[in-house]
Motif scaffolding. Structure first.
Motif, PDB file in Angstrom:
ATOM      1  N   LYS A 134       0.833  -1.218   0.000  1.00 17.88           N
ATOM      2  CA  LYS A 134       0.000   0.000   0.000  1.00 17.88           C
ATOM      3  C   LYS A 134       0.861   1.260   0.000  1.00 17.88           C
ATOM      4  N   GLU A 135       2.124   1.112   0.368  1.00 13.49           N
ATOM      5  CA  GLU A 135       3.012   2.286   0.388  1.00 13.49           C
ATOM      6  C   GLU A 135       3.663   2.543  -0.976  1.00 13.49           C
ATOM      7  N   ILE A 136       3.441   1.640  -1.938  1.00 15.75           N
ATOM      8  CA  ILE A 136       3.996   1.839  -3.286  1.00 15.75           C
ATOM      9  C   ILE A 136       2.882   2.365  -4.186  1.00 15.75           C
ATOM     10  N   PRO A 137       3.105   3.494  -4.861  1.00 20.78           N
ATOM     11  CA  PRO A 137       2.023   4.058  -5.690  1.00 20.78           C
ATOM     12  C   PRO A 137       1.708   3.163  -6.893  1.00 20.78           C
ATOM     13  N   ASP A 138       0.444   3.155  -7.318  1.00 19.75           N
ATOM     14  CA  ASP A 138       0.013   2.401  -8.511  1.00 19.75           C
ATOM     15  C   ASP A 138       0.466   0.956  -8.472  1.00 19.75           C
ATOM     16  N   PHE A 139       0.131   0.276  -7.423  1.00 16.98           N
ATOM     17  CA  PHE A 139       0.646  -1.077  -7.227  1.00 16.98           C
ATOM     18  C   PHE A 139      -0.511  -1.989  -6.813  1.00 16.98           C
ATOM     19  N   PRO A 140      -1.313  -2.475  -7.793  1.00 14.80           N
ATOM     20  CA  PRO A 140      -2.500  -3.280  -7.466  1.00 14.80           C
ATOM     21  C   PRO A 140      -2.113  -4.604  -6.809  1.00 14.80           C
ATOM     22  N   THR A 141      -2.539  -4.827  -5.589  1.00 11.16           N
ATOM     23  CA  THR A 141      -2.131  -6.005  -4.816  1.00 11.16           C
ATOM     24  C   THR A 141      -3.335  -6.554  -4.065  1.00 11.16           C
ATOM     25  N   LEU A 142      -3.443  -7.849  -3.981  1.00 13.71           N
ATOM     26  CA  LEU A 142      -4.537  -8.459  -3.221  1.00 13.71           C
ATOM     27  C   LEU A 142      -4.060  -9.753  -2.581  1.00 13.71           C
ATOM     28  N   ILE A 143      -4.810 -10.192  -1.567  1.00 24.50           N
ATOM     29  CA  ILE A 143      -4.560 -11.501  -0.961  1.00 24.50           C
ATOM     30  C   ILE A 143      -5.624 -12.454  -1.506  1.00 24.50           C
ATOM     31  N   GLY A 144      -5.227 -13.646  -1.934  1.00 23.28           N
ATOM     32  CA  GLY A 144      -6.196 -14.607  -2.462  1.00 23.28           C
ATOM     33  C   GLY A 144      -5.621 -16.007  -2.485  1.00 23.28           C
ATOM     34  N   HIS A 145      -6.458 -16.945  -2.915  1.00 24.79           N
ATOM     35  CA  HIS A 145      -5.977 -18.323  -3.072  1.00 24.79           C
ATOM     36  C   HIS A 145      -5.222 -18.448  -4.399  1.00 24.79           C
ATOM     37  N   THR A 146      -4.242 -19.317  -4.404  1.00 25.66           N
ATOM     38  CA  THR A 146      -3.461 -19.600  -5.613  1.00 25.66           C
ATOM     39  C   THR A 146      -3.632 -21.071  -5.958  1.00 25.66           C
ATOM     40  N   MET A 147      -4.009 -21.342  -7.216  1.00 27.77           N
ATOM     41  CA  MET A 147      -4.115 -22.739  -7.646  1.00 27.77           C
ATOM     42  C   MET A 147      -2.780 -23.174  -8.238  1.00 27.77           C
ATOM     43  N   CYS A 148      -2.359 -24.374  -7.873  1.00 27.07           N
ATOM     44  CA  CYS A 148      -1.065 -24.907  -8.313  1.00 27.07           C
ATOM     45  C   CYS A 148      -1.310 -26.172  -9.126  1.00 27.07           C
ATOM     46  N   THR A 149      -0.751 -26.225 -10.331  1.00 28.35           N
ATOM     47  CA  THR A 149      -0.994 -27.371 -11.219  1.00 28.35           C
ATOM     48  C   THR A 149       0.316 -28.062 -11.589  1.00 28.35           C
ATOM     49  N   TYR A 150       0.187 -29.277 -12.147  1.00 23.88           N
ATOM     50  CA  TYR A 150       1.360 -30.055 -12.543  1.00 23.88           C
ATOM     51  C   TYR A 150       1.776 -29.789 -13.984  1.00 23.88           C
ATOM     52  N   ASP A 151       0.972 -29.030 -14.743  1.00 20.59           N
ATOM     53  CA  ASP A 151       1.484 -28.574 -16.034  1.00 20.59           C
ATOM     54  C   ASP A 151       0.783 -27.302 -16.458  1.00 20.59           C
ATOM     55  N   PHE A 152       1.311 -26.734 -17.511  1.00 20.10           N
ATOM     56  CA  PHE A 152       0.942 -25.388 -17.925  1.00 20.10           C
ATOM     57  C   PHE A 152      -0.218 -25.425 -18.915  1.00 20.10           C
ATOM     58  N   TYR A 153      -0.326 -26.503 -19.693  1.00 21.06           N
ATOM     59  CA  TYR A 153      -1.321 -26.535 -20.770  1.00 21.06           C
ATOM     60  C   TYR A 153      -2.614 -27.205 -20.306  1.00 21.06           C
ATOM     61  N   GLU A 154      -2.700 -28.529 -20.388  1.00 15.59           N
ATOM     62  CA  GLU A 154      -3.954 -29.200 -20.034  1.00 15.59           C
ATOM     63  C   GLU A 154      -4.329 -28.953 -18.570  1.00 15.59           C
ATOM     64  N   GLY A 155      -3.347 -28.938 -17.690  1.00 16.13           N
ATOM     65  CA  GLY A 155      -3.615 -28.776 -16.258  1.00 16.13           C
ATOM     66  C   GLY A 155      -4.189 -27.417 -15.921  1.00 16.13           C
ATOM     67  N   GLN A 156      -3.910 -26.414 -16.756  1.00 19.54           N
ATOM     68  CA  GLN A 156      -4.425 -25.063 -16.492  1.00 19.54           C
ATOM     69  C   GLN A 156      -5.551 -24.708 -17.470  1.00 19.54           C
ATOM     70  N   GLY A 157      -6.054 -25.715 -18.180  1.00 17.41           N
ATOM     71  CA  GLY A 157      -7.184 -25.467 -19.088  1.00 17.41           C
ATOM     72  C   GLY A 157      -6.816 -24.599 -20.289  1.00 17.41           C
ATOM     73  N   ARG A 158      -5.578 -24.728 -20.780  1.00 15.25           N
ATOM     74  CA  ARG A 158      -5.205 -23.952 -21.971  1.00 15.25           C
ATOM     75  C   ARG A 158      -5.654 -24.676 -23.236  1.00 15.25           C
ATOM     76  N   LEU A 159      -6.069 -23.912 -24.216  1.00 13.80           N
ATOM     77  CA  LEU A 159      -6.535 -24.473 -25.488  1.00 13.80           C
ATOM     78  C   LEU A 159      -5.390 -24.574 -26.495  1.00 13.80           C
ATOM     79  N   ASP A 160      -4.227 -23.986 -26.204  1.00 13.88           N
ATOM     80  CA  ASP A 160      -3.174 -23.845 -27.218  1.00 13.88           C
ATOM     81  C   ASP A 160      -1.966 -24.744 -27.008  1.00 13.88           C
ATOM     82  N   GLY A 161      -2.140 -25.878 -26.314  1.00 14.35           N
ATOM     83  CA  GLY A 161      -1.048 -26.838 -26.184  1.00 14.35           C
ATOM     84  C   GLY A 161      -0.999 -27.765 -27.383  1.00 14.35           C
ATOM     85  N   ALA A 162      -0.108 -28.779 -27.321  1.00  8.97           N
ATOM     86  CA  ALA A 162      -0.017 -29.768 -28.409  1.00  8.97           C
ATOM     87  C   ALA A 162      -1.239 -30.672 -28.412  1.00  8.97           C
TER      88      ALA A 162
END
Lengths: 270, 270
Positions: free
Chosen positions: B147-175
């Protein structure tokens, strides 16, 4: 740029995959000494990629998530370049089970940590189970190549693939350890009885993704120790370096044979 | 050599963790320009590690297996060096969910791909379930710093962690992609409703291992895009570079505050 690629070799370490590209350069008798090969992925520090004639040499980092990202991107590249009849081989290091340190294991099937021949992929939060069988003809072809190299202990066996190096592989020397030496040995012996001859961290995802995308795939890893005898590597540094070059020597011999290229230099001896 | 380490900052990319070490060097007002910092792990290409006063900056590669190996070795090092009161922070990049690109998400709890606050670790072939809660006071302290840094959008939230970047994160652009755009969005919206504000690939293992070993831990990742709006990053290159420096700026401000060091140079503006 990539349309005539026929062989893709992948391994964890960027330095080792650079060394493999330079070795391949000499083995194929290409002009120059190969010292100047440029990293095609130099803009990123995620992976390193080198091209030597019809061979790509790419690093994939450590573990299933890291190799999985690289494979998705590689398979898209091969598709857009309209490559045909590509053979892909993972060359790496592993812990052995009941085999002499320095043995080269050619994987027939990759197993998970429950000794099942499967890769579980989460897709939109649901688990999809995929086959982890590798190309049997390719494995036999590689085994035949190995027999032509003197003093080169090689076998075909199952490879167990885990999600981490310490607890997942039953190591006693991590930051955390919740089991006894007896429980560890009991687990590793059960793995041996299930046909596991080495343990590493990428083969199930590699076999599953390459299989689904129609790439003929093999996994060729040298064992740096026998896990039934301990968790620490005891081979001297120079011998370890020679062990780590064994998968490279086997794959170079295999590619030369496929391409009909005679050895350019005497094979290094241990 | 490491006994007085109080802060460990970890992130995927070796280049970024080198840049963070150099930035920290300037922010702490240490002698020299920090360009000459030596990689303590220079003998291996698995990880990079830099030391700046009481701060270690270490790269961990991509994905749970890769960060898990680094954490086991780091925690053994901190233990043998008898370090006390160490705070460990993962700084990284992520895909956002329903938040503006460039937002910094401080994780309160890491979730798996079924939105459960757990990390499943295979130990001798059996699954052990571990908690993935992070230090709530530390998260609040970091939010206050932001909050002491100007123009610095920050929030607290849950983070989802997956075992891969494409299918595991629901990406349409993998192999490979076996699902529709509608199914993907339905999954990502369910994640949002479960409190997920960003997605990355290391937080569950990081939270579980640090928690079990008694390290106060935080995960601070910038979002490079809003996954509810697409799979491709659309921010221009310069803006993306500024986004990637945001977690570094926040952690530098936090460490300066803890150490009572005044800013040495004006904070860079976007």
């Amino acid at each position: 740029m990539f349309g005539d690629i026929k062989f893709v070799c992948v391994g964890g370490s960027p330095n080792r995959m650079r060394a493999f590209a330079q070795f391949m350069h000499r083995e194929l008798g290409l002009a120059g000494d190969g010292e100047e090969l440029a990293d095609i992925c130099a803009g990123t520090d995620r992976y390193a990629m080198y091209r030597v004639g019809p061979v790509l040499s790419i690093s994939h980092g450590m573990g299933i998530p890291s190799i999985s990202i690289m494979l998705h991107e590689l398979i898209k590249l091969l598709h857009h370049a309209r490559c045909r009849d590509v053979t892909i081989i993972r060359i790496g290091t592993s812990g052995g089970l009941g085999v002499e340190a320095g043995s080269v294991v050619i994987t027939d099937t990759a197993l998970d940590s429950s000794f099942k021949p499967r890769f579980e992929q989460a897709v939109l939060g649901e688990v999809v189970v995929r086959s982890t069988e590798l190309d049997k003809d390719l494995a036999q072809e590689l085994l035949a190549c190995s027999k032509e190299i003197p003093d080169f202990p090689t076998l075909i066996g199952h490879t167990m693939c885990t999600y981490d190096f310490y607890e997942g592989q039953g190591r006693l020397d991590g930051a955390l350890c919740s089991f006894s030496s007896e429980k560890k040995l009991e687990y590793l012996r059960r793995a041996y009885d299930a046909g596991v001859r080495n343990i590493e961290m990428e083969s199930t995802a590699f076999a599953a993704l390459c299989g689904l995308c129609g790439l003929r795939a093999a996994v060729v890893c040298v064992t740096l120790l026998d896990r039934l005898e301990g968790d620490q590597i005891r081979a001297p540094r120079a011998l370890l370096g020679e062990f780590q070059r064994r998968p490279q020597r086997l794959i170079a011999a295999f590619i030369r044979k496929r391409l009909g290229v005679q050895p350019q230099t005497p094979l290094p001896t241990p």
